[in-house]
Motif scaffolding. Sequence first.
Motif, PDB file in Angstrom:
ATOM      1  N   ARG A 153       0.628   3.842  -6.964  1.00 41.94           N
ATOM      2  CA  ARG A 153       0.301   5.264  -6.860  1.00 41.94           C
ATOM      3  C   ARG A 153       0.800   5.993  -8.100  1.00 41.94           C
ATOM      4  N   LEU A 157       0.855  -1.176   0.000  1.00 44.89           N
ATOM      5  CA  LEU A 157       0.000   0.000   0.000  1.00 44.89           C
ATOM      6  C   LEU A 157       0.893   1.228   0.000  1.00 44.89           C
ATOM      7  N   ASP A 212      -7.895   1.349  -0.861  1.00 41.11           N
ATOM      8  CA  ASP A 212      -7.246   2.553  -1.373  1.00 41.11           C
ATOM      9  C   ASP A 212      -7.286   3.667  -0.336  1.00 41.11           C
ATOM     10  N   ARG A 213      -6.882   4.832  -0.744  1.00 47.65           N
ATOM     11  CA  ARG A 213      -6.767   6.014   0.124  1.00 47.65           C
ATOM     12  C   ARG A 213      -8.157   6.573   0.410  1.00 47.65           C
ATOM     13  N   PRO A 226      -5.560   4.137   4.684  1.00 50.24           N
ATOM     14  CA  PRO A 226      -6.075   3.051   3.853  1.00 50.24           C
ATOM     15  C   PRO A 226      -7.451   2.628   4.347  1.00 50.24           C
ATOM     16  N   VAL A 274     -12.117  -2.973  -2.733  1.00 44.14           N
ATOM     17  CA  VAL A 274     -11.070  -2.054  -3.169  1.00 44.14           C
ATOM     18  C   VAL A 274     -10.400  -1.469  -1.934  1.00 44.14           C
ATOM     19  N   HIS A 334      -4.226   7.966  -9.690  1.00 45.42           N
ATOM     20  CA  HIS A 334      -4.441   8.469  -8.338  1.00 45.42           C
ATOM     21  C   HIS A 334      -3.081   8.861  -7.760  1.00 45.42           C
ATOM     22  N   ASN A 387      -3.033  -4.691  -7.466  1.00 45.08           N
ATOM     23  CA  ASN A 387      -2.766  -3.465  -6.721  1.00 45.08           C
ATOM     24  C   ASN A 387      -2.038  -2.502  -7.657  1.00 45.08           C
ATOM     25  N   ILE A 414       0.196   5.116   0.405  1.00 44.95           N
ATOM     26  CA  ILE A 414      -0.815   6.132   0.707  1.00 44.95           C
ATOM     27  C   ILE A 414      -0.123   7.404   1.206  1.00 44.95           C
ATOM     28  N   GLY A 451      -2.339   7.720  -3.793  1.00 44.43           N
ATOM     29  CA  GLY A 451      -2.558   6.412  -3.210  1.00 44.43           C
ATOM     30  C   GLY A 451      -2.660   5.296  -4.227  1.00 44.43           C
ATOM     31  N   SER A 452      -2.098   4.149  -3.855  1.00 43.30           N
ATOM     32  CA  SER A 452      -2.270   2.942  -4.652  1.00 43.30           C
ATOM     33  C   SER A 452      -3.731   2.503  -4.542  1.00 43.30           C
ATOM     34  N   GLN A 453      -4.126   1.585  -5.409  1.00 40.73           N
ATOM     35  CA  GLN A 453      -5.519   1.132  -5.432  1.00 40.73           C
ATOM     36  C   GLN A 453      -5.532  -0.358  -5.759  1.00 40.73           C
TER      37      GLN A 453
END
Length: 161
Positions: free
Chosen positions: A120, A46, A140-141, A53, A138, A75, A117, A48, A78-80
Motif C-alpha cells: 500500500r 493484503l 486489490d481494494r 479485497p 489482480v 494506491h 504483491n 486494505i 490498498g496493496s495490489q
Amino acid sequence: MSTVLKAEPITQAAIAGLADLIEASGEADKLINQGQCGRYHNRAKLDIVDGEPGISVFKSVSFSLPFTMEMMERHPFGSQAFLPMQDGDYLVVLAEDKDGAPHNPRAFIAGAGQGVNIGRNVWHGVLCPLSDPGLFMVVDRITDGPNLEEHWFEEAYTIEK
C-alpha cells in the motif's frame, strides 16, 4: 535524454519493504491433499483500508524492452497483487517515496510462477507484460472511492535488460 535503468531478476531480498514476491520456492510449509500438494502458506499480506479485497482479471497489451517509463502510480488505500495467468516475463518497477514523489526507481523482471504483491502506498510502474496475452489476476481494494495517485516525470526513464 533519459535515465537508463537496468532490469534485474526479481528476488524477495531486492524488493523487501516495497513488495512481496509470491512464488513456490523452498520447502512447502505443509503437504495437503493426501501428500500430493505442497502449500506455500501466506506468501503476501493484503493491506486494505476502507474497502474490501477482491479479485479482478487484467488483460494488457504486451510491451518490449527497452521500455520508456514516463510515470509511476501508487494506491494509498490498498496493496495490489499481480498474479500472472500466462507463461512469460513481466516488468516490475518499484520506487521509494520522497516528499510525495517516486525516488530511486528500480526495475525487475518477474517470470511465470512469480506473483508480486505491491505494498500500500508504494510507487510502481504500470502493468507491463513482456509477452502476450498479458493476462493477470489482480487482488486489490474494491470500492467506489479513490485509490490512485500518478506521478509524471519531467524526464522519462528508459528500462532495458
